[in-house]
Design a protein around this motif. Structure first.
Motif, short mmCIF file in Angstrom:
data_model
loop_
_atom_site.label_atom_id
_atom_site.label_comp_id
_atom_site.label_asym_id
_atom_site.label_seq_id
_atom_site.Cartn_x
_atom_site.Cartn_y
_atom_site.Cartn_z
N ARG A 1 46.78 47.20 41.50
CA ARG A 1 46.81 47.13 42.96
C ARG A 1 46.16 48.35 43.60
NH1 ARG A 1 52.46 45.55 42.09
NH2 ARG A 1 52.64 43.29 42.29
N MET A 2 46.25 49.49 42.94
CA MET A 2 45.71 50.73 43.51
C MET A 2 44.22 50.88 43.30
SD MET A 2 48.60 53.56 42.58
CE MET A 2 49.79 52.76 41.55
N LEU A 3 43.63 50.12 42.39
CA LEU A 3 42.23 50.29 42.03
C LEU A 3 41.33 49.30 42.75
CD1 LEU A 3 42.58 51.02 38.20
CD2 LEU A 3 42.00 52.63 40.02
N SER A 4 41.60 49.06 44.03
CA SER A 4 40.75 48.23 44.89
C SER A 4 40.38 46.90 44.24
CB SER A 4 39.47 49.00 45.25
OG SER A 4 39.78 50.19 45.91
N PRO A 5 41.34 46.01 44.04
CA PRO A 5 41.01 44.72 43.43
C PRO A 5 40.04 43.90 44.26
CG PRO A 5 43.28 44.76 44.24
CD PRO A 5 42.76 46.15 44.36
N ASP A 6 39.26 43.05 43.60
CA ASP A 6 38.30 42.20 44.30
C ASP A 6 39.03 40.99 44.91
OD1 ASP A 6 38.79 40.37 42.25
OD2 ASP A 6 36.95 40.86 41.16
N VAL A 7 38.26 40.04 45.41
CA VAL A 7 38.87 38.91 46.11
C VAL A 7 39.74 38.06 45.19
CG1 VAL A 7 37.09 38.78 47.89
CG2 VAL A 7 36.77 37.53 45.73
N ASP A 8 39.52 38.16 43.89
CA ASP A 8 40.33 37.42 42.93
C ASP A 8 41.48 38.25 42.38
OD1 ASP A 8 38.82 34.99 42.96
OD2 ASP A 8 37.27 36.00 41.78
N GLY A 9 41.65 39.46 42.92
CA GLY A 9 42.75 40.30 42.47
C GLY A 9 42.46 41.05 41.19
N ASN A 10 41.20 41.11 40.77
CA ASN A 10 40.84 41.80 39.53
C ASN A 10 40.37 43.23 39.80
OD1 ASN A 10 41.19 39.39 37.91
ND2 ASN A 10 39.23 38.68 38.74
N SER A 11 40.71 44.14 38.88
CA SER A 11 40.24 45.52 38.96
C SER A 11 39.69 45.94 37.61
CB SER A 11 41.39 46.47 39.33
OG SER A 11 41.93 46.16 40.59
N SER A 12 38.66 46.79 37.63
CA SER A 12 38.06 47.25 36.39
C SER A 12 37.44 48.61 36.60
CB SER A 12 36.99 46.26 35.91
OG SER A 12 36.37 46.74 34.73
N ASN A 13 37.44 49.42 35.54
CA ASN A 13 36.80 50.74 35.61
C ASN A 13 35.48 50.77 34.84
OD1 ASN A 13 37.95 50.60 33.00
ND2 ASN A 13 38.07 52.83 32.88
N VAL A 14 35.06 49.63 34.30
CA VAL A 14 33.80 49.55 33.54
C VAL A 14 33.05 48.31 33.99
CG1 VAL A 14 34.75 50.75 31.53
CG2 VAL A 14 34.89 48.25 31.65
N PRO A 15 31.74 48.21 33.69
CA PRO A 15 31.01 46.97 34.01
C PRO A 15 31.68 45.77 33.34
CG PRO A 15 29.49 48.72 33.41
CD PRO A 15 30.86 49.23 33.11
N THR A 16 31.96 44.73 34.13
CA THR A 16 32.75 43.61 33.61
C THR A 16 32.18 42.28 34.11
OG1 THR A 16 34.73 45.02 33.75
CG2 THR A 16 35.09 42.68 33.42
N LEU A 17 32.08 41.32 33.23
CA LEU A 17 31.73 39.96 33.57
C LEU A 17 33.01 39.12 33.48
CD1 LEU A 17 29.72 37.66 34.17
CD2 LEU A 17 29.34 37.47 31.69
N LEU A 18 33.42 38.58 34.60
CA LEU A 18 34.67 37.83 34.66
C LEU A 18 34.39 36.37 34.98
CD1 LEU A 18 36.78 40.36 36.78
CD2 LEU A 18 36.79 40.11 34.29
N PRO B 1 37.57 52.66 27.81
CA PRO B 1 36.91 53.97 27.78
C PRO B 1 35.53 53.91 28.41
CG PRO B 1 37.93 53.48 25.66
CD PRO B 1 38.00 52.22 26.47
N GLU B 2 35.10 55.04 28.94
CA GLU B 2 33.77 55.14 29.55
C GLU B 2 32.70 54.74 28.55
OE1 GLU B 2 31.04 58.55 31.80
OE2 GLU B 2 33.14 58.97 31.25
N GLY B 3 31.70 54.01 29.05
CA GLY B 3 30.61 53.57 28.19
C GLY B 3 30.78 52.17 27.65
N ARG B 4 31.97 51.58 27.84
CA ARG B 4 32.21 50.21 27.38
C ARG B 4 31.87 49.22 28.50
NH1 ARG B 4 35.85 50.27 22.99
NH2 ARG B 4 35.41 52.19 21.84
N ALA B 5 31.72 47.95 28.11
CA ALA B 5 31.62 46.85 29.06
C ALA B 5 32.53 45.74 28.55
CB ALA B 5 30.18 46.36 29.18
N ALA B 6 32.88 44.80 29.43
CA ALA B 6 33.81 43.75 29.03
C ALA B 6 33.38 42.40 29.56
CB ALA B 6 35.22 44.08 29.53
#
Length: 361
Positions: free
Chosen positions: A284-301, A312-317
């Protein structure tokens, strides 16, 4: 009001098991940078108060195994201000000890207590509210709790019911009741009633006021406080604990004060408060998107909602088909689990310890 008379105690002795595997036995959550700011939760808490409370008046209450982490992360804090307990009890005995310790320095001191694992949006308003609470504690023999106006029926927080508003102060109330982590139905009812605020764990009192409350709770500690004994010497802390900490005193200061609410006031605040206590709260604190998801790395959802991805830094998901999950990796441990049950991660830890080994806990 803020000056040499005011002391801050930051409680930093917990294990933070609901945030495993980022929070580990060797390095609990208060010593972790969850927001990528370069400052850990403990350091951010120190920074928040160091704007208006001198470092020599800031004490850190922690477990002995974490004292070196405190020293490394807060070199500004004098060595004598690190109160390292030899056993991990809850916050009531820790703060009783801190009150005794402050009393030896300044009998007419005011004390403010803050957990080390909180997030505050509006730090200017936070300072104003702290100053206001301290002023009230200086004027009257009361404990002032800072309560946050709830924004959702969260079951991971305690709820303080407001009684009568004080006639001379807006948003300052007598405490009527306290409910610790209610179920969702009660939490929703509390929020909709407008009568409740979240318990933030932020309190203030004068040394003399707390001494009176400790008289029945820990009479030997009060005697120690009033007769000017020194802080236990290194190596003698365990004897101190055995003498002054009754075995049945594994209690949080929240319960000790709020369930015995006579002389306790709650100040309703709106400075944007959150407890960094679980993966759900962190999402909730990490600025979730319109679908309520938050991520600290590049992510394809794809087909994914209300999910936190923290790697960890340098990863993608690439994440597909998850609803209300946490996906996180730390120090060789990958965790993928539902996040709705905030105690699930904590309950998994003993199984991890037995099945995978101590090094993963």
């Amino acid at each position: 009001m803020i000056g040499k008379r005011t002391y801050l105690v930051i409680t930093a002795g917990g294990t933070g098991r609901r945030l495993w595997p980022a929070s580990r036995r060797e390095k609990p959550k208060q010593f972790v940078d969850f927001f990528g700011t370069g400052r850990t939760l403990l350091q951010q808490t120190f920074d928040r108060f160091a704007r208006f409370i001198p470092a020599e008046n800031i004490l850190i209450s922690t477990f002995k195994d974490y004292a070196d982490l405190v020293r490394r992360q807060l070199p500004e804090v004098p060595e004598a201000n690190i109160l390292a307990e030899p056993v991990q009890l809850s916050t009531a005995p820790a703060l009783a000890w801190a009150t005794c310790y402050v009393a030896q320095r300044q009998r007419d001191a005011l004390m403010f207590v803050s957990p080390s694992d909180q997030h505050i949006d509006d730090e200017d308003d936070f300072e104003r509210q702290v100053r206001r609470a301290l002023a009230r504690a200086a004027e009257q023999p009361v404990v002032v709790a800072l309560g946050a106006r709830p924004t959702a029926p969260l079951t991971s927080y305690g709820y303080i019911q407001k009684g009568e508003m004080l006639p001379d102060a807006d948003n300052l109330y007598a405490v009527k009741s306290f409910s610790e982590k209610p179920d969702e139905g009660y939490a929703r009812m509390f929020v909709e009633s407008g009568e409740f605020v979240w318990n933030t764990g932020l309190f203030c009192w004068s040394v003399e006021t707390m001494a009176q409350r400790l008289e029945s709770l820990m009479p030997e500690a009060v005697d120690y406080m009033r007769h000017g004994a020194e802080r236990p010497a290194p190596g003698d802390e365990l004897a101190f604990i055995d003498r002054f900490y009754p075995s049945n005193l594994y209690q949080s200061i929240d319960l000790v004060l709020l369930e015995r609410s006579e002389g306790v006031l709650v100040q309703e605040c709106m400075f944007g408060w959150a407890d960094v206590g679980s993966w759900t709260e962190l999402r909730r604190m990490l600025s979730p998107d319109v679908d309520g998801n938050s991520s600290n790395v590049p992510t394809l959802l794809r087909d994914t909602t209300d999910t936190l991805v923290r790697l960890p830094e340098g990863r993608a998901a690439v994440v597909c088909g998850l609803k209300g999950y946490v996906v996180t990796e730390q120090d060789g441990v990958l965790l993928v689990c539902p996040s709705r049950d905030e105690s699930l991660v904590r309950r998994l830890i003993p199984q991890v310890q037995m099945t995978l080994g101590e090094e993963f806990v």
